[in-house]
Design a protein around this motif. Sequence first.
Motif, short mmCIF file in Angstrom:
data_model
loop_
_atom_site.label_atom_id
_atom_site.label_comp_id
_atom_site.label_asym_id
_atom_site.label_seq_id
_atom_site.Cartn_x
_atom_site.Cartn_y
_atom_site.Cartn_z
N LEU A 36 1.22 21.31 -11.23
CA LEU A 36 -0.11 20.76 -11.48
C LEU A 36 -0.12 19.25 -11.25
O LEU A 36 -1.04 18.71 -10.63
CB LEU A 36 -0.56 21.09 -12.91
CG LEU A 36 -1.93 20.58 -13.31
CD1 LEU A 36 -3.01 21.30 -12.51
CD2 LEU A 36 -2.14 20.79 -14.81
N GLY A 37 0.92 18.56 -11.74
CA GLY A 37 1.03 17.11 -11.51
C GLY A 37 1.17 16.78 -10.03
O GLY A 37 0.59 15.80 -9.55
N LEU A 38 1.91 17.60 -9.31
CA LEU A 38 2.08 17.41 -7.88
C LEU A 38 0.73 17.56 -7.15
O LEU A 38 0.38 16.75 -6.29
CB LEU A 38 3.08 18.41 -7.33
CG LEU A 38 3.47 18.30 -5.87
CD1 LEU A 38 4.25 17.02 -5.64
CD2 LEU A 38 4.31 19.50 -5.48
N CYS A 39 -0.02 18.57 -7.52
CA CYS A 39 -1.35 18.78 -6.92
C CYS A 39 -2.29 17.63 -7.28
O CYS A 39 -3.03 17.13 -6.42
CB CYS A 39 -1.94 20.10 -7.37
SG CYS A 39 -1.07 21.53 -6.71
N LEU A 40 -2.28 17.20 -8.52
CA LEU A 40 -3.13 16.09 -8.94
C LEU A 40 -2.74 14.81 -8.21
O LEU A 40 -3.61 14.05 -7.76
CB LEU A 40 -3.03 15.89 -10.46
CG LEU A 40 -3.87 14.77 -11.05
CD1 LEU A 40 -5.35 15.07 -10.86
CD2 LEU A 40 -3.55 14.61 -12.52
N GLY A 41 -1.44 14.57 -8.07
CA GLY A 41 -0.99 13.38 -7.35
C GLY A 41 -1.38 13.43 -5.88
O GLY A 41 -1.79 12.42 -5.30
N GLN B 198 0.83 -1.21 0.00
CA GLN B 198 0.00 0.00 0.00
C GLN B 198 0.86 1.26 0.00
O GLN B 198 0.54 2.24 -0.67
CB GLN B 198 -0.94 0.02 1.20
CG GLN B 198 -2.12 -0.89 1.04
CD GLN B 198 -3.10 -0.76 2.18
OE1 GLN B 198 -2.75 -0.34 3.27
NE2 GLN B 198 -4.34 -1.13 1.91
N ILE B 199 1.97 1.24 0.74
CA ILE B 199 2.87 2.38 0.75
C ILE B 199 3.47 2.58 -0.64
O ILE B 199 3.58 3.71 -1.13
CB ILE B 199 3.97 2.19 1.82
CG1 ILE B 199 3.36 2.28 3.20
CG2 ILE B 199 5.07 3.23 1.66
CD1 ILE B 199 4.30 1.85 4.31
N GLY B 200 3.83 1.49 -1.31
CA GLY B 200 4.37 1.58 -2.67
C GLY B 200 3.36 2.15 -3.65
O GLY B 200 3.69 3.01 -4.47
N VAL B 201 2.14 1.67 -3.56
CA VAL B 201 1.09 2.19 -4.45
C VAL B 201 0.85 3.66 -4.19
O VAL B 201 0.71 4.47 -5.12
CB VAL B 201 -0.21 1.37 -4.26
CG1 VAL B 201 -1.39 2.05 -4.93
CG2 VAL B 201 -0.04 -0.03 -4.82
N VAL C 191 3.77 10.18 -7.26
CA VAL C 191 4.92 10.53 -8.09
C VAL C 191 4.59 10.52 -9.59
O VAL C 191 5.09 11.37 -10.33
CB VAL C 191 6.09 9.56 -7.79
CG1 VAL C 191 7.21 9.71 -8.79
CG2 VAL C 191 6.62 9.82 -6.39
N ALA C 192 3.79 9.58 -10.05
CA ALA C 192 3.53 9.44 -11.49
C ALA C 192 2.96 10.71 -12.13
O ALA C 192 3.47 11.15 -13.17
CB ALA C 192 2.64 8.23 -11.75
N PRO C 193 1.93 11.35 -11.57
CA PRO C 193 1.43 12.57 -12.20
C PRO C 193 2.45 13.72 -12.17
O PRO C 193 2.52 14.52 -13.10
CB PRO C 193 0.19 12.95 -11.38
CG PRO C 193 -0.19 11.75 -10.65
CD PRO C 193 1.03 10.94 -10.47
N THR C 194 3.26 13.76 -11.11
CA THR C 194 4.29 14.80 -11.02
C THR C 194 5.31 14.63 -12.14
O THR C 194 5.67 15.60 -12.82
CB THR C 194 4.99 14.73 -9.65
OG1 THR C 194 4.00 14.82 -8.62
CG2 THR C 194 5.99 15.85 -9.49
#
Length: 97
Positions: free
Chosen positions: A81-86, A42-45, A51-54
């Motif tokens: 924006l990616g950071l906020c979305l993530g 769960q921590i990995g997910v 991280v992925a959207p960032t």
Amino acid sequence: MSAPDPKTPDDDPLVTQARLRRERHERWLREGDMSIGRRLAQIGVLGWIFVAPTLAGLFIGRWLDARHGTGIFWSAPLMLLGLCLGGWSAWKWMNSR
């Protein structure tokens, strides 16, 4: 004039929260604690959700900047924006469990 309708027990937030707590406790009694492996998964997910959207925003921003020669004009805002979305996705994922 009619008197206001009394609140039903289902409308009371205290009753709702008590019912949720009881359901969680019953589920814990049935299923027990999660294994260490499941917690680590769960921590990995959660990390990838964040991280992925960032990284996607940074990649697209760098591509746009390279194409138009604009320095970091697109990289910084798209990374943010990616950071906020993530962060929003991670928050939603954590609260849906």
